[in-house]
Write a protein that holds these residues in place. Structure first.
Motif, PDB file in Angstrom:
ATOM      1  N   PHE A   1      58.210  20.076  -6.030  1.00  0.00           N
ATOM      2  CA  PHE A   1      57.568  20.543  -5.418  1.00  0.00           C
ATOM      3  C   PHE A   1      56.279  20.944  -5.944  1.00  0.00           C
ATOM      4  CE2 PHE A   1      60.845  22.158  -2.111  1.00  0.00           C
ATOM      5  CZ  PHE A   1      60.453  21.041  -0.403  1.00  0.00           C
ATOM      6  N   GLY A   2      55.860  19.973  -6.231  1.00  0.00           N
ATOM      7  CA  GLY A   2      54.532  19.710  -7.301  1.00  0.00           C
ATOM      8  C   GLY A   2      52.984  19.614  -6.650  1.00  0.00           C
ATOM      9  N   THR A   3      52.636  20.910  -7.659  1.00  0.00           N
ATOM     10  CA  THR A   3      50.868  20.956  -6.422  1.00  0.00           C
ATOM     11  C   THR A   3      50.236  20.183  -7.321  1.00  0.00           C
ATOM     12  OG1 THR A   3      51.522  23.357  -6.088  1.00  0.00           O
ATOM     13  CG2 THR A   3      49.639  22.841  -6.648  1.00  0.00           C
ATOM     14  N   VAL A   4      49.412  19.129  -7.217  1.00  0.00           N
ATOM     15  CA  VAL A   4      48.256  18.034  -8.010  1.00  0.00           C
ATOM     16  C   VAL A   4      47.117  18.909  -6.896  1.00  0.00           C
ATOM     17  CG1 VAL A   4      50.259  16.764  -7.798  1.00  0.00           C
ATOM     18  CG2 VAL A   4      48.524  16.525  -5.781  1.00  0.00           C
ATOM     19  N   TYR A   5      46.351  17.877  -7.163  1.00  0.00           N
ATOM     20  CA  TYR A   5      44.528  18.134  -6.941  1.00  0.00           C
ATOM     21  C   TYR A   5      43.878  17.125  -7.220  1.00  0.00           C
ATOM     22  CZ  TYR A   5      46.384  22.799  -8.272  1.00  0.00           C
ATOM     23  OH  TYR A   5      47.135  24.297  -8.678  1.00  0.00           O
TER      24      TYR A   5
ATOM     25  N   ARG B   1      41.977  19.572  -1.483  1.00  0.00           N
ATOM     26  CA  ARG B   1      41.737  19.045  -2.548  1.00  0.00           C
ATOM     27  C   ARG B   1      42.953  19.399  -3.586  1.00  0.00           C
ATOM     28  NH1 ARG B   1      35.047  20.416  -2.912  1.00  0.00           N
ATOM     29  NH2 ARG B   1      34.464  18.485  -2.115  1.00  0.00           N
ATOM     30  N   GLY B   2      43.659  20.693  -2.786  1.00  0.00           N
ATOM     31  CA  GLY B   2      44.485  21.143  -3.531  1.00  0.00           C
ATOM     32  C   GLY B   2      45.748  20.748  -3.030  1.00  0.00           C
ATOM     33  N   LEU B   3      46.838  20.428  -2.648  1.00  0.00           N
ATOM     34  CA  LEU B   3      48.082  19.665  -2.119  1.00  0.00           C
ATOM     35  C   LEU B   3      49.605  19.924  -2.929  1.00  0.00           C
ATOM     36  CD1 LEU B   3      48.247  16.409  -1.711  1.00  0.00           C
ATOM     37  CD2 LEU B   3      46.243  16.596  -2.566  1.00  0.00           C
ATOM     38  N   THR B   4      50.272  20.156  -2.018  1.00  0.00           N
ATOM     39  CA  THR B   4      52.254  20.137  -2.966  1.00  0.00           C
ATOM     40  C   THR B   4      52.201  19.177  -2.408  1.00  0.00           C
ATOM     41  OG1 THR B   4      51.452  22.264  -3.066  1.00  0.00           O
ATOM     42  CG2 THR B   4      53.794  21.754  -3.008  1.00  0.00           C
TER      43      THR B   4
END
Length: 651
Positions: free
Chosen positions: A370-374, A389-392
């Motif tokens: 479960f990796g949060t990316v931007y 803009r910020g999502l997991t």
């Protein structure tokens, strides 16, 4: 008069020179255009010897696009008649409708849209004829000298495949004239490649929806124009059906439900597209993730975790800085090095694979995070939880041998579909996104092998497979699972991408059974896409009435009078001991208001208790639907609720 041979419906026909496609087809009002040798043409197209001709019906995808683009022209004509100073931008068809951009002094008001729509209806009744003519660059510039945005498009002729190609494209410029039905005089004209309907009378149903600002050619560096959106359909019934769906969609809007149910918000102090989840929303999110973790563990995945930032060099190796930099947040400098917020997890998973030697006995190696990316989304496209803009991501990367690839794809697709069904989505089709010839890495042979492997896996699923030409990212083709929700809208859910390129770029290897060093195949897979987006989709799918296992509050105890509160608290304790989320409403509100409050919060179960219930050791069982079952023994009520949660049923 000389004769020509054309093919229609697999049969050859002999027609006179000068015959139009419309005359060959003679299909009545349902046929609005022709496909000649695979290209769309107006019905006024004069056929040539050897042409293969098909009719385009108004209710087909191409037919609707032509209808909507023609309606956009009618709208632009009406706007320029009412607002003569308006300068034309572009007016393409889009999903379920169309828009046109205008440079005007003041934004359009709702009253302006009513005036434009009224004038459009008058133009439709006039039956103006759409007439195509080829012009040179010089002729186009002379005729459109007062249209600065059209002059810019003339310079883009034959350029990049973007939204402007709806207006200008190919090797020649064309202008479409709107001609008076009786006199043939010119009423209006526009630079456009077409095709169009024969006349404005072929527009059966349309409606203007709204207006708003839009930057010219999508760039914030360009002037902001005013965009009018509309919809158009092949019949009034179809349009009414669509408008009814929009009404239902508005009721289900996850942004409104998120506020009403106290699930999440977007504080301006944090920034656009960056949500925070409130306690109740946090419960739903936790349950979504927990069940996914259990299923992944059962399927042999290994959980990993990676940081939120990295040195830019990592994305130079992966190629993302070359191909994806516009979608990344600007770098920050730390100790002389550029660091980026990560836009995707896959390069970091490659480093986990390469952290030590790997054997064929470890493959397939399934890494999950479960990796949060931007991702830097433009402010104009940020939309609630579905575009942030910020999502997991529930991101998995599978490393396997070439021999394992096909079976892994097949089992992976089955795993994805089964898990989505567990969350309540069960109406699927697949899209196969293939190479964009202007944006890819790797050899033709690699892309062909990867594409055919995905195609075979998709066909084995038995689901409808829809082509998505040039829709793949630069390193490999992909399958996208499209899910239809409760009101028939399609949402892109899971993606499965087959990648021969990343293992080469990161020099990934494993030791084969014969002792040789081999390159693994990499499969990218995001099942939800992102937790945030999946949350929003499910909230709209269920109209906020989440199934019991996902509901933040699963049961509310409602006493008939204050003296019944202790009894319901004992019932609540039994439920809590079984893992059920339960509250007892001991407020001073009257019983009916407590019931309404629970219904507004879409709580699945209400347990009511009065003197008779207490004396019998029972409760009155009230469901979210409004149905009620009185005198249910407490143990039976607990068992029913626990079973509903464990079986993930909808009530």
């Amino acid at each position: 008069m000389s004769e020509l041979r054309v093919t229609l419906g697999g049969s050859e026909r002999v027609v006179d020179a000068g015959t139009t496609a419309g005359q060959v087809l003679d299909g009545g009002s349902r046929i609005v255009a022709a496909r000649v040798g695979g290209e769309l043409r107006d019905l006024e197209y004069v056929v040539r010897d050897g042409d293969v001709i098909e009719g385009v019906e108004i209710d087909s995808k191409d037919g609707r696009d032509i209808l909507r683009h023609s309606t956009a022209h009618v709208m632009a004509q009406a706007v320029q008649e009412i607002f003569p100073e308006a300068k034309l931008g572009i007016g393409p068809p889009v999903e379920n409708g169309f828009y046109y951009d205008f440079d005007v002094e003041n934004p359009f008001t709702p009253e302006d849209l009513k005036r434009v729509e009224k004038r459009m209806r008058e133009l439709v009744k006039q039956g103006q004829r759409f007439s195509r003519r080829v012009v040179s660059d010089e002729e186009a510039r002379e005729e459109l000298a007062a249209e600065p945005y059209k002059l810019e498009l003339i310079g883009l002729k034959g350029g990049a495949a973007d939204e402007e190609s709806v207006e200008v494209g190919g090797a020649e410029l064309t202008i479409y004239d709107n001609l008076d039905a009786k006199s043939g005089e010119l009423c209006w004209k526009d630079l456009c490649r077409g095709p169009h309907l024969p006349t404005t009378r072929n527009i059966p149903a349309f409606k203007l929806m709204r207006s708003g600002g839009a930057y010219w050619r999508g760039s914030e560096k360009n002037p902001q124009l005013q965009r009018i959106y509309g919809t158009a359909w092949e019949s009034r019934d179809k349009q009414n059906e669509y408008l009814k769906m929009l009404e239902e969609a508005e009721k289900r809007d996850h942004r409104r439900l998120g506020a009403e149910l106290d699930l999440f918000s977007f504080p301006s102090e944090i920034g656009s597209g960056l949500p925070v989840f409130h306690p109740k929303g946090g419960i739903i999110r936790r349950e979504l993730e927990n069940y996914s973790r259990i299923r992944h563990e059962q399927a042999g995945y290994s959980f990993v975790n990676t940081p939120h930032i990295t040195k830019g060099h990592l994305y130079e190796v992966s190629g993302h800085l070359d191909w994806y930099r516009d979608g990344m947040f600007p770098p920050m400098e730390v100790e002389g090095a550029e660091y980026f917020l990560k836009p995707m997890n896959c390069p970091m998973h490659n480093l986990i694979f390469s952290s030590r030697g790997r054997s064929y006995k470890e493959l397939p190696l399934r890494l999950f995070e479960f990796g949060t990316v931007y991702r830097y989304e433009k402010s104009g496209v940020v939309h609630g939880l579905t575009r942030v803009r910020g999502l997991t991501q529930d991101d998995a990367h599978i490393y396997c041998t070439r021999e394992q690839m096909q079976d892994e794809l097949h089992s992976l697709l089955g795993f994805v579909l089964d898990l989505l069904r567990d969350y309540g989505l069960d109406d699927f089709y697949l899209e196969l996104s293939t190479r964009n010839d202007e944006k890819y890495v790797g050899t033709d042979a690699e892309w062909e092998e990867a594409t055919e492997a995905l195609r075979e896996a998709a066909e084995r699923s038995g689901l409808e497979l829809v082509p998505d030409p040039a829709g793949a990212a630069f390193y490999g083709p992909k399958i996208s699972v499209q899910a239809r929700d409760a009101i028939g809208r399609s949402w892109q859910m899971s993606t499965i991408q087959l990648d021969f390129q990343m293992p080469q770029r990161f020099n990934l290897e494993y030791q084969a059974a014969d002792g040789s060093r081999q390159r693994p195949i990499k499969i990218h897979r995001a099942l939800f896409g992102s937790i945030e987006r999946f949350f929003g989709v499910l909230l709209e799918h269920y109209a906020g009435a989440m199934p019991p296992w996902l509901s933040p509050v699963q049961v509310v105890g409602i006493p008939i009078a204050d003296e019944h509160v202790p009894y319901l608290e004992e019932v609540a304790a039994k439920l809590k001991a079984r893992g059920i989320r339960v509250e007892v409403d001991s407020s001073s509100d009257r019983m009916q208001k407590k019931i309404r409050n629970a219904q507004k919060q879409k709580v699945p179960f209400m347990l009511l208790a009065g003197d008779e219930d207490v004396s019998k050791g029972a409760v009155s069982f009230r469901y979210r639907s409004g149905e009620q079952n009185n005198g249910v023994p407490v143990d039976e009520a607990v068992a029913e609720i626990v079973k509903a949660v464990e079986d993930r049923i909808q009530v």
